[in-house]
Write an enzyme that holds these catalytic residues in place. Structure first.
Site, PDB file in Angstrom:
ATOM      1  N   SER B 118       0.829  -1.211   0.000  1.00 41.20           N
ATOM      2  CA  SER B 118       0.000   0.000   0.000  1.00 41.20           C
ATOM      3  C   SER B 118       0.857   1.252   0.000  1.00 41.20           C
ATOM      4  O   SER B 118       0.496   2.253  -0.582  1.00 41.20           O
ATOM      5  CB  SER B 118      -0.869   0.088   1.256  1.00 41.20           C
ATOM      6  OG  SER B 118      -1.638  -1.032   1.418  1.00 41.20           O
ATOM      7  N   HIS B 139      -2.225  -3.350  -6.519  1.00 37.95           N
ATOM      8  CA  HIS B 139      -2.763  -2.893  -5.234  1.00 37.95           C
ATOM      9  C   HIS B 139      -4.261  -3.155  -5.163  1.00 37.95           C
ATOM     10  O   HIS B 139      -5.072  -2.429  -5.727  1.00 37.95           O
ATOM     11  CB  HIS B 139      -2.453  -1.394  -5.044  1.00 37.95           C
ATOM     12  CG  HIS B 139      -2.841  -0.875  -3.700  1.00 37.95           C
ATOM     13  ND1 HIS B 139      -3.452   0.339  -3.505  1.00 37.95           N
ATOM     14  CD2 HIS B 139      -2.707  -1.421  -2.470  1.00 37.95           C
ATOM     15  CE1 HIS B 139      -3.676   0.512  -2.215  1.00 37.95           C
ATOM     16  NE2 HIS B 139      -3.243  -0.535  -1.575  1.00 37.95           N
ATOM     17  N   GLU B 151      -5.248  -1.083  -8.395  1.00 37.77           N
ATOM     18  CA  GLU B 151      -4.294  -0.166  -8.998  1.00 37.77           C
ATOM     19  C   GLU B 151      -3.117  -0.980  -9.537  1.00 37.77           C
ATOM     20  O   GLU B 151      -2.467  -1.706  -8.784  1.00 37.77           O
ATOM     21  CB  GLU B 151      -3.805   0.862  -7.970  1.00 37.77           C
ATOM     22  CG  GLU B 151      -4.895   1.827  -7.525  1.00 37.77           C
ATOM     23  CD  GLU B 151      -4.450   2.808  -6.447  1.00 37.77           C
ATOM     24  OE1 GLU B 151      -4.561   4.021  -6.652  1.00 37.77           O
ATOM     25  OE2 GLU B 151      -3.993   2.353  -5.379  1.00 37.77           O
ATOM     26  N   ASN B 189      -4.776   6.320  -2.103  1.00 43.95           N
ATOM     27  CA  ASN B 189      -4.285   6.772  -0.802  1.00 43.95           C
ATOM     28  C   ASN B 189      -3.805   8.217  -0.842  1.00 43.95           C
ATOM     29  O   ASN B 189      -3.831   8.918   0.163  1.00 43.95           O
ATOM     30  CB  ASN B 189      -3.163   5.865  -0.295  1.00 43.95           C
ATOM     31  CG  ASN B 189      -3.735   4.661   0.438  1.00 43.95           C
ATOM     32  OD1 ASN B 189      -4.851   4.709   0.946  1.00 43.95           O
ATOM     33  ND2 ASN B 189      -2.977   3.575   0.485  1.00 43.95           N
TER      34      ASN B 189
HETATM   35  N1  NAD Z   1      -5.246  -4.727   4.991  1.00 43.26           N
HETATM   36  C1  NAD Z   1      -5.515  -3.864   4.016  1.00 43.26           C
HETATM   37  O1  NAD Z   1      -6.521  -3.147   4.059  1.00 43.26           O
HETATM   38  C2  NAD Z   1      -4.580  -3.740   2.841  1.00 43.26           C
HETATM   39  C3  NAD Z   1      -5.066  -3.168   1.652  1.00 43.26           C
HETATM   40  C4  NAD Z   1      -4.212  -3.109   0.540  1.00 43.26           C
HETATM   41  C5  NAD Z   1      -2.919  -3.571   0.631  1.00 43.26           C
HETATM   42  N2  NAD Z   1      -2.466  -4.101   1.820  1.00 43.26           N
HETATM   43  C6  NAD Z   1      -1.067  -4.625   1.837  1.00 43.26           C
HETATM   44  O2  NAD Z   1      -1.130  -6.033   1.723  1.00 43.26           O
HETATM   45  C7  NAD Z   1      -0.050  -6.620   2.437  1.00 43.26           C
HETATM   46  C8  NAD Z   1      -0.601  -7.624   3.434  1.00 43.26           C
HETATM   47  O3  NAD Z   1      -1.481  -6.980   4.323  1.00 43.26           O
HETATM   48  P1  NAD Z   1      -2.511  -7.785   5.228  1.00 43.26           P
HETATM   49  O4  NAD Z   1      -3.415  -6.773   5.843  1.00 43.26           O
HETATM   50  O5  NAD Z   1      -3.090  -8.907   4.481  1.00 43.26           O
HETATM   51  O6  NAD Z   1      -1.522  -8.343   6.370  1.00 43.26           O
HETATM   52  P2  NAD Z   1      -1.763  -9.583   7.358  1.00 43.26           P
HETATM   53  O7  NAD Z   1      -0.965  -9.293   8.561  1.00 43.26           O
HETATM   54  O8  NAD Z   1      -3.209  -9.885   7.500  1.00 43.26           O
HETATM   55  O9  NAD Z   1      -1.112 -10.810   6.584  1.00 43.26           O
HETATM   56  C9  NAD Z   1       0.249 -10.948   6.309  1.00 43.26           C
HETATM   57  C10 NAD Z   1       0.557 -12.407   6.139  1.00 43.26           C
HETATM   58  O10 NAD Z   1       1.883 -12.530   5.617  1.00 43.26           O
HETATM   59  C11 NAD Z   1       2.529 -13.601   6.300  1.00 43.26           C
HETATM   60  N3  NAD Z   1       3.972 -13.338   6.231  1.00 43.26           N
HETATM   61  C12 NAD Z   1       4.689 -12.445   6.916  1.00 43.26           C
HETATM   62  N4  NAD Z   1       5.978 -12.494   6.562  1.00 43.26           N
HETATM   63  C13 NAD Z   1       6.069 -13.433   5.610  1.00 43.26           C
HETATM   64  C14 NAD Z   1       7.148 -13.954   4.840  1.00 43.26           C
HETATM   65  N5  NAD Z   1       8.389 -13.479   4.977  1.00 43.26           N
HETATM   66  N6  NAD Z   1       6.877 -14.920   3.958  1.00 43.26           N
HETATM   67  C15 NAD Z   1       5.632 -15.389   3.811  1.00 43.26           C
HETATM   68  N7  NAD Z   1       4.583 -14.937   4.512  1.00 43.26           N
HETATM   69  C16 NAD Z   1       4.805 -13.983   5.401  1.00 43.26           C
HETATM   70  C17 NAD Z   1       1.984 -13.590   7.692  1.00 43.26           C
HETATM   71  O11 NAD Z   1       2.098 -14.878   8.287  1.00 43.26           O
HETATM   72  C18 NAD Z   1       0.519 -13.222   7.430  1.00 43.26           C
HETATM   73  O12 NAD Z   1      -0.285 -14.356   7.239  1.00 43.26           O
HETATM   74  C19 NAD Z   1       0.738  -5.472   3.032  1.00 43.26           C
HETATM   75  O13 NAD Z   1       1.775  -5.125   2.149  1.00 43.26           O
HETATM   76  C20 NAD Z   1      -0.294  -4.363   3.088  1.00 43.26           C
HETATM   77  O14 NAD Z   1       0.292  -3.084   3.047  1.00 43.26           O
HETATM   78  C21 NAD Z   1      -3.279  -4.198   2.898  1.00 43.26           C
END
Ligand code: NAD
Lengths: 261, 287
Positions: B118, B139, B151, B189
């Protein structure tokens, strides 16, 4: 000032309302007033086709009980309009004036019967909203604000009483969103159509920022931002050069998608 | 049509992306660090599918085949058959760079490698690739199986064929793409910043109360939610962090400057709905 001169009187239904200001705000409010039973007379308007629902007259008709001043861009003309209204109207008639680009209190210093003036937030394309911001000046008594409240209530709008500050709430937020989109566009981040798609689908905005800018009018948006920058003295509100260029020329920018990057 | 897609990270976003792809008939390799995380992710996916059925969005007889198309794995070499891998792990540049290096060695040279970041630089994440033309940002928005917008973030190195591939993948899974040059905050964003930033300044300058600002923007301008309601929903800490990151990435551009009210709310532990109080207070049953 005589006590009788410091009171404004309630506006009766079918009462005569006189509107000064710029298009398309005068047309929007003339139609809104007419459709809610007021006898509307406008000082000037661009769109002569719509003259069916209201009259045009350069003279404030006798018996006018309320005036709206809806100029945001040309503040010299706004001042002249307010001074003319102040001379022509009986002291009991209230003036509701757009205070988006100049505070209502500053406007009150331009006229003699300061008690009668209240600020409000108007920008083109928002006249259907069910909430409107109004701002009492440092001179406005509660009686005048009660007149204002009842008038907007009769148009189906609830008033939110806010502090008398340039930009008010809605114009400041919406115009800064548009400004940000114009900076992004200018930097080649994406295209106008994609900026609109992103904001309507990604965060559920009622309009994409570019489409919104067209609906409001770029000159209006620019006027709000220029006023904010002047009032607050901050770089934060500087106008995106692309937005300013569009406001000056009336030409929309190159909508062709960027080739390469 | 693309057949095999890999998703790294089975958290909120990874699970949603996997579900979106599997629903459209793609086979998904869903990777995470251990089986427990993957089991929990599949449970969440099944719950989401149940809701989809209840809302009439997913035919009941398709549920089991959708689930069987999602293959939980803990070995990166299982991505060898994937034409696209989408990374959705924690938002940490070092960890993401490290992962992209490994992904390059475990995939075919034609595989497109995408990040769902993000707020980090897609350029920085994909710069570790020997062939950065394969790298791109995709994204998605939360919940990823429902939100239509994605995106597509291209860097200076991203190739035309990588962009075209991303477009056709998103088309196949029913998403609406917008193409964005890699810049902080992309479109959404970034352009959304003033909605929160100006609202906070208006509150700080006492032009209106937070309730008034929300009412004016909803009933006056047509926004579905007011900025203070939305900050409470997103999490005031999360919103503050995004703002701070934009401000830093633009080297102090005043339009993105965070507001002291945000920090004070975070300091007070009033983070919004998730803590029961933010700008508004919430009783337990509305949390
Ligand atoms: N939550 C949102 O609203 C949102 C929206 C758009 C983008 N994002 C982006 O998406 C990504 C994930 O966000 P999320 O909210 O799903 O996070 P989350 O914490 O729910 O999930 C992350 C997952 O990644 C795993 N993980 C961590 N390190 C790892 C590694 N080295 N190898 C493999 N797996 C690993 C963790 O075990 C976990 O299951 C981030 O980059 C975030 O910025 C989030």
């Amino acid at each position: 000032m005589a006590p009788s001169a410091s009171k404004t009187s309630t506006v009766k239904k079918k009462a005569a309302v006189y509107i000064t200001g710029e298009s398309p705000l005068v047309e929007e409010y003339a139609e809104l007033g007419s459709s809610h039973g007021y006898t509307v007379v406008v000082q000037w308007n661009e769109d002569r086709k719509r003259d069916t629902v209201y009259r045009r007259s350069a003279i404030v008709p006798a018996g006018t009980s309320l005036a709206l001043e809806l100029t945001n861009t040309d503040l010299e003309r706004k001042k002249k309009n307010l001074q003319k209204l102040d001379r022509a109207l009986p002291p009991t008639a209230a003036i509701i004036s757009s205070s988006v680009t100049v505070s209502a209190s500053e406007q009150a210093t331009w006229i003699n019967h300061r008690h009668r003036l209240s600020g409000c937030s108007v920008l083109p394309s928002f006249s259907a909203g069910s909430v409107i911001e109004v701002a009492p000046t440092v001179y406005t008594p509660v009686e005048t604000m009660e007149v204002v409240r009842r008038f907007f209530a009769s148009l189906g709008k609830t008033c939110e009483f806010v502090e008398d500050r340039v930009g008010m709430v809605l114009p400041r937020v919406v115009c800064q969103i548009i400004n940000e989109a114009c900076f992004a566009l200018q930097e080649g981040v994406s295209t106008p159509a994609e900026l609109d798609t992103a904001m309507t689908l990604g965060v559920n905005y009622p309009h994409g920022p570019i489409e919104w800018a067209e609906a409001i009018g770029l000159r209006q948006v620019e006027a709000v931002l220029v006023a904010l920058q002047k009032d607050l003295g901050e770089d934060r509100y500087r106008v995106a050069p692309l937005l300013r260029q569009m406001a000056m020329t009336g030409e929309w920018w190159n909508k062709k998608p960027q080739e390469g990057s | 049509m693309i057949k095999h897609v890999g998703v790294v990270g089975a958290g909120t976003m990874g699970a949603g992306i996997a579900l979106a792809a599997a629903r459209s008939g793609l086979d998904v390799i869903l990777y995470d660090v251990n089986d427990t995380v993957l089991r929990q992710a599949l449970e969440r996916i099944k719950t989401d599918l149940k809701q989809g059925v209840a809302k009439g969005k997913v035919p009941a007889d398709e549920v089991s085949s959708i689930v069987t198309r999602i293959h939980p794995r803990t070995n990166l070499s299982d991505f060898h058959a994937c034409e696209l891998v989408v990374e959705a792990i924690i938002e940490d540049l070092r960890v993401k760079k490290d992962l992209f290096k490994h992904l390059e060695t475990h995939t075919k040279t034609s595989t497109v490698l995408a990040t769902n970041t993000s707020s980090l630089s897609v350029t920085a994440i994909t710069s570790v690739l020997r062939k950065p033309e394969r790298g791109i940002g995709l994204h998605f928005f939360n919940p990823a199986h429902i939100m239509k917008l994605v995106e597509i973030v291209r860097t200076r190195a991203t190739s035309e064929s990588t962009v075209a591939f991303a477009r056709s993948f998103l088309h196949d899974i029913g998403k609406q793409p917008v193409l964005v040059r890699d810049t902080p905050g992309f479109i959404v964003n970034r352009v959304a910043r003033p909605f929160y930033g100006e609202a906070l300044r208006l509150l700080g300058e006492q032009v209106a109360t937070h309730e008034q600002i929300d009412r004016i923007l909803k009933q006056g301008a047509g926004f579905a939610m007011g900025p203070f309601e939305l900050m409470d929903l997103i999490g005031i800490d999360v919103n503050f962090a995004v703002t701070q990151s934009m401000y830093d990435q633009f080297f102090g551009e005043p339009r993105y400057r965070p507001h002291p009210i945000q920090k004070q709310m975070v300091d007070a532990g009033r983070l919004g709905k998730k803590t029961g109080a933010g700008f508004y207070t919430y009783n337990d049953n509305t949390k």
